[in-house]
Motif scaffolding. Structure first.
Motif, mmCIF file in Angstrom:
data_model
loop_
_atom_site.group_PDB
_atom_site.id
_atom_site.type_symbol
_atom_site.label_atom_id
_atom_site.label_comp_id
_atom_site.label_asym_id
_atom_site.label_seq_id
_atom_site.Cartn_x
_atom_site.Cartn_y
_atom_site.Cartn_z
ATOM 1 N N PRO A 3 0.850 -0.965 0.168
ATOM 2 C CA PRO A 3 -0.066 -0.144 0.107
ATOM 3 C C PRO A 3 0.533 1.132 -0.065
ATOM 4 C CG PRO A 3 -0.174 -1.432 1.546
ATOM 5 C CD PRO A 3 0.720 -2.154 1.519
ATOM 6 N N GLN A 4 2.247 1.595 1.002
ATOM 7 C CA GLN A 4 2.736 2.232 1.423
ATOM 8 C C GLN A 4 3.215 2.903 -0.501
ATOM 9 O OE1 GLN A 4 3.104 -0.156 3.018
ATOM 10 N NE2 GLN A 4 1.979 0.795 5.070
ATOM 11 N N ARG A 5 4.352 1.582 -1.163
ATOM 12 C CA ARG A 5 4.614 1.535 -2.318
ATOM 13 C C ARG A 5 4.246 0.574 -3.750
ATOM 14 N NH1 ARG A 5 10.416 0.019 -0.264
ATOM 15 N NH2 ARG A 5 9.640 -1.714 0.667
ATOM 16 N N PRO A 6 3.285 1.572 -4.180
ATOM 17 C CA PRO A 6 2.590 0.679 -4.980
ATOM 18 C C PRO A 6 2.948 -0.430 -5.745
ATOM 19 C CG PRO A 6 2.112 3.091 -5.110
ATOM 20 C CD PRO A 6 2.954 3.234 -4.012
ATOM 21 N N ARG A 7 3.838 0.522 -6.420
ATOM 22 C CA ARG A 7 4.801 0.159 -7.719
ATOM 23 C C ARG A 7 5.669 -1.033 -6.700
ATOM 24 N NH1 ARG A 7 6.246 5.297 -11.559
ATOM 25 N NH2 ARG A 7 3.929 5.857 -11.605
ATOM 26 N N CYS A 8 5.830 -1.328 -6.491
ATOM 27 C CA CYS A 8 7.201 -2.364 -5.278
ATOM 28 C C CYS A 8 6.751 -3.739 -5.262
ATOM 29 C CB CYS A 8 7.650 -2.032 -4.258
ATOM 30 S SG CYS A 8 8.573 -2.904 -3.960
ATOM 31 N N SER A 9 6.705 -4.684 -5.753
ATOM 32 C CA SER A 9 6.358 -5.651 -5.558
ATOM 33 C C SER A 9 7.038 -6.341 -4.005
ATOM 34 C CB SER A 9 6.533 -6.807 -6.184
ATOM 35 O OG SER A 9 6.117 -6.884 -7.195
ATOM 36 N N GLU A 10 5.545 -6.868 -2.882
ATOM 37 C CA GLU A 10 6.207 -7.434 -1.908
ATOM 38 C C GLU A 10 6.613 -9.313 -2.220
ATOM 39 O OE1 GLU A 10 4.136 -6.788 2.596
ATOM 40 O OE2 GLU A 10 3.211 -6.077 0.897
ATOM 41 N N TYR A 11 7.087 -10.067 -0.913
ATOM 42 C CA TYR A 11 7.631 -11.487 -0.903
ATOM 43 C C TYR A 11 6.400 -11.687 -0.016
ATOM 44 C CZ TYR A 11 10.810 -11.162 -4.876
ATOM 45 O OH TYR A 11 11.905 -10.587 -6.045
ATOM 46 N N LEU A 12 6.253 -12.647 -0.006
ATOM 47 C CA LEU A 12 4.993 -13.869 1.386
ATOM 48 C C LEU A 12 5.512 -15.273 1.204
ATOM 49 C CD1 LEU A 12 0.965 -12.018 0.813
ATOM 50 C CD2 LEU A 12 3.438 -11.035 2.596
ATOM 51 N N ILE A 13 5.220 -15.347 2.717
ATOM 52 C CA ILE A 13 5.677 -17.299 2.924
ATOM 53 C C ILE A 13 4.239 -17.297 3.131
ATOM 54 C CG2 ILE A 13 6.474 -18.437 4.395
ATOM 55 C CD1 ILE A 13 9.031 -16.391 4.843
ATOM 56 N N GLY A 14 3.532 -18.099 2.977
ATOM 57 C CA GLY A 14 2.566 -19.426 3.018
ATOM 58 C C GLY A 14 2.536 -20.397 4.209
ATOM 59 N N VAL A 15 1.800 -20.108 5.593
ATOM 60 C CA VAL A 15 2.207 -21.074 5.864
ATOM 61 C C VAL A 15 0.674 -22.027 6.204
ATOM 62 C CG1 VAL A 15 2.736 -21.876 8.783
ATOM 63 C CG2 VAL A 15 4.054 -19.322 7.552
ATOM 64 N N TYR A 16 1.102 -23.177 5.716
ATOM 65 C CA TYR A 16 -0.216 -23.814 5.467
ATOM 66 C C TYR A 16 -0.085 -24.988 7.036
ATOM 67 C CZ TYR A 16 -3.026 -28.379 4.605
ATOM 68 O OH TYR A 16 -4.040 -28.803 4.624
ATOM 69 N N ASP A 17 -1.743 -24.685 7.129
ATOM 70 C CA ASP A 17 -2.351 -25.343 8.823
ATOM 71 C C ASP A 17 -2.565 -26.419 8.766
ATOM 72 O OD1 ASP A 17 -2.850 -26.177 11.509
ATOM 73 O OD2 ASP A 17 -2.891 -24.264 12.243
ATOM 74 N N ALA A 18 -2.615 -27.387 8.614
ATOM 75 C CA ALA A 18 -3.150 -29.255 8.853
ATOM 76 C C ALA A 18 -4.182 -29.506 9.374
ATOM 77 C CB ALA A 18 -2.105 -29.433 8.906
ATOM 78 N N THR A 19 -4.441 -28.862 10.479
ATOM 79 C CA THR A 19 -5.559 -29.041 11.583
ATOM 80 C C THR A 19 -6.191 -27.848 10.973
ATOM 81 O OG1 THR A 19 -5.062 -26.803 12.797
ATOM 82 C CG2 THR A 19 -4.101 -28.925 13.381
#
Length: 347
Positions: A3-19
């Motif tokens: 949101p602060q830098r609309p032209r910049c991509s952001e890297y995210l880590i997805g954590v899967y919760d099996a329960t």
């Protein structure tokens, strides 16, 4: 997107919760990923050339240990031929000085050309003369002192031009043609008759083996000439064998490739002089039993210029049946004489 830098991509880590069977995304820092070769981890900070040297050394050690015998031989040859550039760089000044010194002592192109002309298997000649009859020193070909030992009395005294058939031992059609022509004249030119007979001796010498040359008396009988003539032929056109003598106690001689070439050159000059300084290579080839191309090469080596002629002209000027049915070339001696450049492959 941030949101602060609309032209910049952001890297995210997805954590899967099996329960709960859900995925939670959380912000992740930027991480630079590069490939790394384990064998080169210890070489960081080392020059590329040094790394290449280490690789070559490792490959050589592996080859020496596990490769075939043939490959090991190749590896050792490569090692011997390897150039140490560090040593070369440290000796650049010395190498440059050595090259300059050797270059300064090298002969000039003209000096090489003069030496080449001196080493040609030809007789004495004058490179400046424009008259064909004066280019070669005929006294060097057939000295008058030697001509005096060639008996022509039985030929010139006879009124029968066919007398040469029983007097001259030669298979050369050129010799027979010239003798018949000379003896048919009211007053034959004695020097030319001497030249034709001398040419017949050269033709016989050309067919003589080294085994026959070892016996001087047998050569005199084979060539049907005086001892003085055979001595001249040996001195000019054969090589003395050191430490050996003939059965009669005289020095032993032999033919070499160089003396054989010189012999053919002498014959060629004699034939040219007897034929108004024109000769058909096919005629020379027929008498010597060599290919036409080789005869052309011999004639070019003594300064003749080759000109294309028709089969009719060859048939009219030659007697050899092998040559009279096809077109070819004729060799003409013209001055000032020019020799072809020497070949690196010899003849």
């Amino acid at each position: 997107m941030c949101p602060q830098r609309p032209r910049c991509s952001e890297y995210l880590i997805g954590v899967y919760d099996a329960t709960t069977d859900s995925v939670t995304f959380r912000p992740a820092p930027y991480v630079r990923v590069t490939s790394s070769i384990k064998s080169l981890k210890d070489a960081r900070g080392v020059a590329d050339r040094d790394i290449s040297t280490r690789l070559m050394q490792a490959r050589t050690e592996l080859g020496e240990a596990f490769d075939s015998k043939k490959r090991r031989t190749q590896i050792r040859a490569e090692e011997r031929n390897k150039i140490d550039m560090d040593r070369v760089k440290s000796n650049v000044a010395v190498i440059g000085a050595s090259i300059e010194q050797r270059a300064s002592s090298m002969p000039l192109a003209q000096a090489l050309k003069d030496a080449e002309n001196v080493n040609r298997p030809v007789l004495k000649y004058n490179p400046e003369i424009s008259v064909a009859a004066e280019i070669y020193d005929m006294e060097d070909v057939l000295p008058r002192s030697v001509a005096g030992h060639i008996n022509i009395a039985s030929l010139t005294a006879s009124m029968d031009p066919e007398v040469y058939k029983s007097k001259v031992s030669s298979r050369s059609l050129f010799v027979k043609k010239k003798l018949k022509h000379l003896l048919s004249q009211p007053k034959p030119d004695s020097y030319q008759v001497h030249c034709v007979l001398y040419l017949s001796y050269l033709m016989r010498l050309n067919m003589t083996s080294n085994k026959q040359l070892a016996n001087r008396e047998a050569c005199i009988k084979s060539l049907c000439c005086a001892p003085e003539v055979i001595d001249t032929l040996f001195d000019k056109l054969a090589e003395c064998v050191a430490g050996y003598v003939s059965p009669d106690g005289s020095p032993m001689y032999k033919k070499t490739p160089a003396t054989e070439n010189k012999l053919v050159c002498y014959m060629s000059v004699l034939m040219l002089s007897l034929n108004n300084w024109v000769l058909y290579p096919a005629e020379l080839a027929g008498d010597l039993g060599i290919p036409d191309k080789k005869a052309e090469k011999f004639l070019a080596s003594i300064g003749c210029k080759l000109e294309t002629v028709t089969a009719a002209e060859v048939a009219a000027q030659t007697l050899n049946k092998r040559t009279a049915s096809r077109s070819g070339k004729k060799a003409v001696l013209k001055g000032p004489i020019k020799f072809p450049k020497a070949s690196l492959h010899g003849n």
